[in-house]
Design a protein around this motif. Structure first.
Motif, mmCIF file in Angstrom:
data_model
loop_
_atom_site.group_PDB
_atom_site.id
_atom_site.type_symbol
_atom_site.label_atom_id
_atom_site.label_comp_id
_atom_site.label_asym_id
_atom_site.label_seq_id
_atom_site.Cartn_x
_atom_site.Cartn_y
_atom_site.Cartn_z
ATOM 1 N N SER A 132 0.859 -1.182 0.000
ATOM 2 C CA SER A 132 0.000 0.000 0.000
ATOM 3 C C SER A 132 0.895 1.232 0.000
ATOM 4 C CB SER A 132 -0.902 -0.018 1.239
ATOM 5 O OG SER A 132 -1.691 1.136 1.297
ATOM 6 N N ILE A 184 -14.179 7.813 -2.665
ATOM 7 C CA ILE A 184 -15.168 8.877 -2.886
ATOM 8 C C ILE A 184 -14.661 10.188 -2.295
ATOM 9 C CG2 ILE A 184 -17.183 7.372 -3.108
ATOM 10 C CD1 ILE A 184 -17.740 7.819 -0.150
ATOM 11 N N ILE A 222 -12.706 0.587 -1.849
ATOM 12 C CA ILE A 222 -13.080 0.201 -0.475
ATOM 13 C C ILE A 222 -13.667 1.397 0.278
ATOM 14 C CG2 ILE A 222 -11.576 -1.810 -0.200
ATOM 15 C CD1 ILE A 222 -9.443 0.107 0.992
ATOM 16 N N THR A 224 -15.975 3.578 2.830
ATOM 17 C CA THR A 224 -16.584 3.290 4.129
ATOM 18 C C THR A 224 -17.634 4.335 4.452
ATOM 19 O OG1 THR A 224 -16.178 2.654 6.419
ATOM 20 C CG2 THR A 224 -14.987 4.595 5.620
HETATM 21 N N1 LIG Z 1 -3.809 2.146 2.830
HETATM 22 C C1 LIG Z 1 -3.946 3.345 3.335
HETATM 23 O O1 LIG Z 1 -2.965 4.044 3.641
HETATM 24 C C2 LIG Z 1 -5.340 3.896 3.520
HETATM 25 C C3 LIG Z 1 -5.523 5.269 3.740
HETATM 26 C C4 LIG Z 1 -6.824 5.732 3.885
HETATM 27 C C5 LIG Z 1 -7.891 4.849 3.823
HETATM 28 N N2 LIG Z 1 -7.684 3.524 3.628
HETATM 29 C C6 LIG Z 1 -8.809 2.556 3.547
HETATM 30 O O2 LIG Z 1 -9.730 3.048 2.615
HETATM 31 C C7 LIG Z 1 -11.017 3.140 3.202
HETATM 32 C C8 LIG Z 1 -11.778 4.286 2.576
HETATM 33 O O3 LIG Z 1 -11.084 5.508 2.764
HETATM 34 P P1 LIG Z 1 -11.677 6.680 3.640
HETATM 35 O O4 LIG Z 1 -12.577 6.110 4.660
HETATM 36 O O5 LIG Z 1 -10.572 7.515 4.149
HETATM 37 O O6 LIG Z 1 -12.429 7.560 2.545
HETATM 38 P P2 LIG Z 1 -13.786 7.430 1.696
HETATM 39 O O7 LIG Z 1 -14.339 6.062 1.721
HETATM 40 O O8 LIG Z 1 -13.491 8.081 0.386
HETATM 41 O O9 LIG Z 1 -14.754 8.404 2.463
HETATM 42 C C9 LIG Z 1 -15.395 8.045 3.656
HETATM 43 C C10 LIG Z 1 -16.115 9.316 4.151
HETATM 44 O O10 LIG Z 1 -17.103 9.713 3.201
HETATM 45 C C11 LIG Z 1 -18.394 9.753 3.800
HETATM 46 N N3 LIG Z 1 -19.290 9.003 2.882
HETATM 47 C C12 LIG Z 1 -19.400 7.663 2.742
HETATM 48 N N4 LIG Z 1 -20.299 7.343 1.794
HETATM 49 C C13 LIG Z 1 -20.784 8.507 1.316
HETATM 50 C C14 LIG Z 1 -21.727 8.828 0.321
HETATM 51 N N5 LIG Z 1 -22.361 7.880 -0.365
HETATM 52 N N6 LIG Z 1 -21.981 10.149 0.090
HETATM 53 C C15 LIG Z 1 -21.328 11.116 0.782
HETATM 54 N N7 LIG Z 1 -20.418 10.867 1.747
HETATM 55 C C16 LIG Z 1 -20.151 9.578 2.013
HETATM 56 C C17 LIG Z 1 -18.274 9.072 5.130
HETATM 57 O O11 LIG Z 1 -18.979 9.787 6.121
HETATM 58 P P3 LIG Z 1 -20.171 9.079 6.965
HETATM 59 O O12 LIG Z 1 -19.532 8.059 7.841
HETATM 60 O O13 LIG Z 1 -20.750 10.247 7.702
HETATM 61 O O14 LIG Z 1 -21.101 8.490 5.938
HETATM 62 C C18 LIG Z 1 -16.788 9.144 5.452
HETATM 63 O O15 LIG Z 1 -16.507 10.324 6.184
HETATM 64 C C19 LIG Z 1 -10.722 3.309 4.697
HETATM 65 O O16 LIG Z 1 -11.846 3.018 5.490
HETATM 66 C C20 LIG Z 1 -9.589 2.354 4.846
HETATM 67 O O17 LIG Z 1 -10.075 1.021 4.940
HETATM 68 C C21 LIG Z 1 -6.419 3.041 3.448
#
Ligand SMILES: NC(=O)c1ccc[n+]([C@@H]2O[C@H](COP(=O)([O-])OP(=O)(O)OC[C@H]3O[C@@H](n4cnc5c(N)ncnc54)[C@H](OP(=O)(O)O)[C@@H]3O)[C@@H](O)[C@H]2O)c1
Length: 269
Positions: A132, A184, A222, A224
């Motif tokens: 990653s 997203i 992925i 969330t």
């Molecule tokens: N490998 C790495 O270094 C790394 C770094 C970052 C993330 N990750 C992984 O990637 C996953 C996803 O990244 P992320 O959680 O940072 O970002 P994301 O999935 O792009 O965004 C999640 C955020 O967007 C909101 N959201 C979710 N669905 C929505 C929709 N349909 N419409 C509007 N807003 C929405 C959520 O708020 P609500 O909860 O209020 O809905 C949450 O605050 C993480 O959970 C993790 O598993 C990995």
């Protein structure tokens, strides 16, 4: 159904902690997600394990990914830390283990931790291995150590405003699945008029269009959410069929806008 390959739409688990986290994870499994993406640094491997156990699904029906924190990269430390992850998850084997980041500031030799992650697969602790936040240069060095076919995926920031095209193209040319995090962009894509137009044309939301774009490109994503309706909304992106014109238009909105960029991170491509 046994999940042997990486399901393309997974459920990110960052922030899904405690009883509310378990509820969100259970909702995701109930809605149909079959891939949970956790990490040692998310502090929620126990919650992920509890959700898998309570879901009533067979172990083979859920694909579980975890990530090794760089503080465990020194020689002799990685496998014991993976054993601890397995204990927290309540599993005998994870489906995929990733190196979460290249060693901060290159403090630990790449070969030291890449060889240990390869051992995680050889010893059966992890069915697949990957990386990653690896750059093209780091991927090339890693492939030289573990072989061209050993890296199942590279997980990095990718969404319509951060398309990371050079890296994504390199991965695809080398048979490494691209897994999009921040798929997203934390729900911040709403002001984009091109995405608004395409979403309206498909009767979809902008988040769904972003995910449909990533899936159409052959990537995994992925997303969330803590909210059941959004967990469902994001899952439904799989039924949206974008046209080649939609895809070209979305490719044109790339801003190269990186949100995760720690000072100790790699020299990005
Ligand atoms: N490998 C790495 O270094 C790394 C770094 C970052 C993330 N990750 C992984 O990637 C996953 C996803 O990244 P992320 O959680 O940072 O970002 P994301 O999935 O792009 O965004 C999640 C955020 O967007 C909101 N959201 C979710 N669905 C929505 C929709 N349909 N419409 C509007 N807003 C929405 C959520 O708020 P609500 O909860 O209020 O809905 C949450 O605050 C993480 O959970 C993790 O598993 C990995």
């Amino acid at each position: 159904m046994t999940v042997r390959t990486i399901p393309k739409l997974g459920f990110g688990t960052y922030g899904r902690t405690g009883p509310e986290g378990i509820s969100a994870l259970l909702a995701a499994l109930e809605i149909g997600y079959r891939h949970l993406d956790t990490a040692q640094d998310y502090g929620n491997e126990s919650e992920v394990g509890a959700a898998v156990a309570r879901s009533g699904l067979a172990r083979d029906d859920v694909f579980v990914t975890t990530k090794i924190a760089p503080r465990h990269y020194a020689k002799g430390n990685l496998l014991p830390s993976l054993h601890e992850s397995l204990d927290r998850l309540g599993l005998e084997q994870v489906d995929l283990t990733l190196l979460h980041w290249p060693s901060p500031n290159g403090e630990i030799e790449l070969g030291d931790y890449v060889e240990q992650i390869a051992e995680a697969k050889q010893s059966g602790l992890s069915r697949l291995i990957g990386v990653s936040n690896f750059t093209i240069d780091l991927l090339q060095q890693t492939m030289a150590i573990v072989g061209e076919d050993a890296i199942a995926t590279n997980q990095f920031e990718l969404n319509p405003h951060m398309q990371n095209k050079r890296l994504a193209d390199f991965c695809q040319a080398n048979g490494i699945l691209v897994t999009c995090y921040l798929p997203i962009a934390h729900g911040t894509l709403g002001d984009d008029p091109v995405l608004q137009r395409i979403a309206a044309a498909h009767g979809a939301t902008i988040a769904q269009v972003a995910l449909a774009f990533e899936l159409a490109k052959g990537y995994a994503a992925i997303p969330t959410s803590s909210k059941v309706e959004r967990i469902r909304e994001n899952f439904a992106s799989q039924s949206i069929v974008l046209s080649p014109t939609d895809i070209r238009d979305i490719e044109s909105v790339d801003q190269g806008r990186r949100r995760i960029d720690p000072a100790w991170g790699p020299d990005w491509d």
